[in-house]
Design an enzyme around this catalytic site. Structure first.
Site: not given
Length: 706
Positions: A45, A114, A175, A357
């Site tokens: 896309e 789309k 999509c 750490s």
């Protein structure tokens, strides 16, 4: 008779607004597809401009440069004799659309806009584009002059149509349309479409791949047909990582699977499939055939071209395969590591700087860099010249070839243990041992002189000397003394990130890595502008539970025994004085809740969309065997009080890899106020009234028993 077709789909590592690079990757994918005999190539896309352009979609430059890239594709000899399906923004009658442009031999066949836009979570397509709402209708699109000169066409079809070749029929969905309740492939399949294409811009979320694969296989199980899915891959400019997973399916089975995580910029899948298998599959589904007799037809664009050839009887067809999924721990080891690689090479920095750490979170971040080094070395061994060129640029050595992950890690990762008088020897040792095992350039330093200078400055100006709580100080004094340590570490991290390579006679700077997990961010259990403030945070979208599983995976996969002691130790910030040399402060005691509880709160708040009262009601049932109604109420009130009190911290949070559905990321995923009434009087009163009713009912039941 020709009936076997070879089709191609791909996953491309596109970069927002990198028109030159995007063009080259598109051309390479088409070249590979043609070399493998494909006659149709599908791309991701919005691949021409890159999916993540965001508000750049408003700019006329984005439209102009997309048209210029399309012209270059039309003109290239690489695109001849193959149907090319590319994605780009198109303006039609002054309206912007997210489109597929399908062309063959310098002729545009169809521009397909789309129809269902993604607008939830991280997606904001309705902000920039308009959905095409005219189902099964097309209009004339007047081509810009730069395209007219190339194609010799004045207008082309624009809208919801399908392609009809000599041998088959092809339909597109884009999509989000696959995820809608009534996807276009349903009616297209009933109207005789045999090949469905889906160009996606789908980003990674832990445990999401199953849903994507299930949707495709179910689509072709119910209706038959070939389904091609293309997707973007990599980091194209922000918090999201697009995780590939290109695939080819037919009649409910998978025939080609693309990688979910990879450093390859271009990945092409091809499959040779028999159209007659679709026709025979559909023939015996009577319910489908009855529905097909009533469906409204699609406009068909006739294409003077065939995907098959006449002499294909001896052409071998692809065999179905079983989809291979990664575990969540494997997804963490691969996805954020690939994201780090893209960020490192595209930011043109020389490596990373990580405050280490000795705890699980910073250890997990270090392991992600080490995993990245593993993937880089594997890609180089496979002959990936692009990765080799990038790593040589990063280390500033044109003849360099990485020998092993540990050696590479020593070049690109600098770790630093910043001790204070409140730090224990155990965490110092754990950090040093892990650094030795992964090979990072490790620094140890003490921050006490800087902290004392700052506190001394305050005392000099005000005449007041703050004390820790264990020394008789108030909560305000105690918190301020903790925060100054944390904030000093941020300043030191950026100083060393800028100058540590300079001090070693090497060029470049380092990206500062953060290591606050999604649960701590949700609650605000971090100091604003401390070591959680960094350039990027690869674990900021991952829960503590998932991080521990990932670290355990690293113990076995990367042979890092130092992680065992880190996993066994209680999580602690080490900002308060030690008790007899031992840690007296733990994270879960400070937070007033466990990390497991935090994950539950996070999912209910974001995924289930509950406020305080609804969360209380759900937890009454979920925790009925372990907590009384009063305890549930107290826990919910504690969470929402702390969450709302610290919500302001999310507005400045370091950009983090998006991996979790309950992320509190303030950028665009979780949009909330940051000034709350932290007493929640109405909501908490509703909870309290319900608790009183339940307690009264329990007393009545007990009295009845007596």
């Amino acid at each position: 008779m020709g009936r076997k077709v070879t089709v191609a789909t791909c996953a491309l590592n596109q970069w927002a607004l990198d028109f030159e690079g995007n063009l080259q990757r598109i051309l390479k994918s088409i070249e590979i597809a043609k070399h493998r005999g494909a006659r149709y190539r599908l791309g991701p896309e919005l691949e021409i401009c890159g999916y993540g352009c965001w508000d750049h979609y408003y700019e006329s430059d984005t439209l102009l440069h997309s048209l210029q890239v399309l012209a270059a594709l039309l003109e290239s000899p690489v695109t001849q004799d193959i149907i090319c399906d590319v994605g780009m923004p198109v303006m039609h009658r002054n309206v912007r659309y997210n489109c597929r442009v399908i062309f063959l031999n310098r002729k545009i066949l169809l521009i397909r806009p789309k129809m269902a836009l993604a607008n939830e979570g991280n997606y904001r397509e309705l902000r920039w584009f308009t959905p095409w709402s005219r189902s099964r209708q097309t209009e004339e699109y007047f081509l810009p002059r730069m395209l007219q000169d190339l194609t010799k066409q004045e207008t082309v079809p624009f809208g919801d149509a399908v392609l009809s070749t000599w041998d088959t029929c092809i339909g597109s969905e884009v999509c989000e349309e696959l995820w809608t309740p009534h996807s276009p492939h349903v009616d297209m399949g009933l109207d005789g479409v045999e090949i469905f294409t889906n160009a996606s811009g789908s980003h990674h979320v832990l445990r999401k791949a199953h849903a994507r694969v299930d949707l495709v296989t179910m689509a072709t199980t119910k209706n038959g047909g070939i389904y091609l899915l293309a997707n973007q891959k990599g980091c194209d400019g922000d918090r999201l990582y697009y995780d590939g997973c290109a695939l080819i399916a037919m009649n409910g089975s998978i025939f080609a699977q693309g990688s979910q995580f990879s450093l390859d910029d271009v990945e092409v899948l091809t499959a040779t499939l028999d159209l007659e298998d679709i026709r025979s599959y559909r023939a015996e589904i009577s319910s489908r055939n009855l529905a097909a007799s009533r469906v409204s037809p699609y406009p068909r664009v006739k294409v003077d071209f065939a995907l098959s050839c006449h002499e294909d009887l001896l052409e071998p067809v692809s065999e179905p395969i079983e989809w291979k999924y990664h575990s969540p721990a494997e997804e963490i080891s691969l996805g954020p590591a690939c994201w780090l690689w893209d960020f490192l090479r595209r930011s043109r920095q020389a490596g990373f700087f990580l405050p280490l750490s000795g705890g699980v979170d910073s250890a997990a971040t270090a392991c992600l860099v080490y995993s990245m080094c593993h993937q880089v070395c594997e890609a180089v061994k496979r002959g990936n010249l692009e990765v080799l060129a990038d790593v040589r640029t990063i280390v500033n050595q044109l003849s360099y070839t990485p020998q092993d992950p540990r050696e590479l890690c020593g070049r690109v990762l600098t770790t630093c243990y910043m001790a204070s008088e409140n730090s224990s020897q155990e965490t110092c040792d754990r950090a040093r041992e892990l650094a030795q095992q992964i090979g990072s350039h490790h620094i140890g330093l003490h921050i006490d002189p800087v902290v004392k200078a700052l506190v001394g400055l305050f005392s000099l100006v005000t005449g007041a000397s703050p004390r820790f709580a264990v020394h008789g100080g108030s909560d305000r004094e105690n918190l301020a003394l903790q925060n100054v340590q944390a904030r000093v570490r941020m300043v030191i991290a950026y100083l060393f990130a800028q100058l540590s390579l300079w001090s070693r006679g090497a060029p470049g700077g380092l990206l500062v890595l953060g290591s606050a997990n999604v649960d701590e961010s949700l609650l605000g259990y971090l100091t604003k502008y401390d070591c959680s403030s960094a350039d990027i945070n690869p674990i900021g979208g991952i829960s503590k539970t998932d991080l521990r599983a990932f670290v355990q995976l690293c113990v076995e996969r990367f042979q890092l025994p130092a992680l065992q002691s880190i996993l066994a130790a209680p999580a602690t910030a080490e900002l308060e004085p030690l008790a007899h040399g031992r840690v007296s402060q733990t994270d879960e005691e400070d937070m007033g809740m466990t990390y497991a509880e935090l994950s539950v709160y996070g999912r209910l708040r974001k995924v289930a969309k509950t406020g305080p009262y609804s969360m209380f009601c759900k937890l009454l049932d979920m925790w009925r065997d372990t907590c009384s109604p009063r305890q549930v109420a107290d826990k919910v009130k504690c969470f929402f009080s702390k969450y709302s009190m610290n919500r302001h911290k999310m507005t400045t949070l370091t950009p983090a890899y998006h991996a979790e559905s309950y992320s509190p990321d303030d950028n665009r995923f979780d949009l909330r106020p940051f000034l709350y009434n932290t007493r929640w009087p109405w909501q908490f009163r509703c909870i309290e009234n319900q608790v009183l009713q339940l307690e009264g009912r329990q007393r009545q039941e007990l009295d009845g028993v007596d």
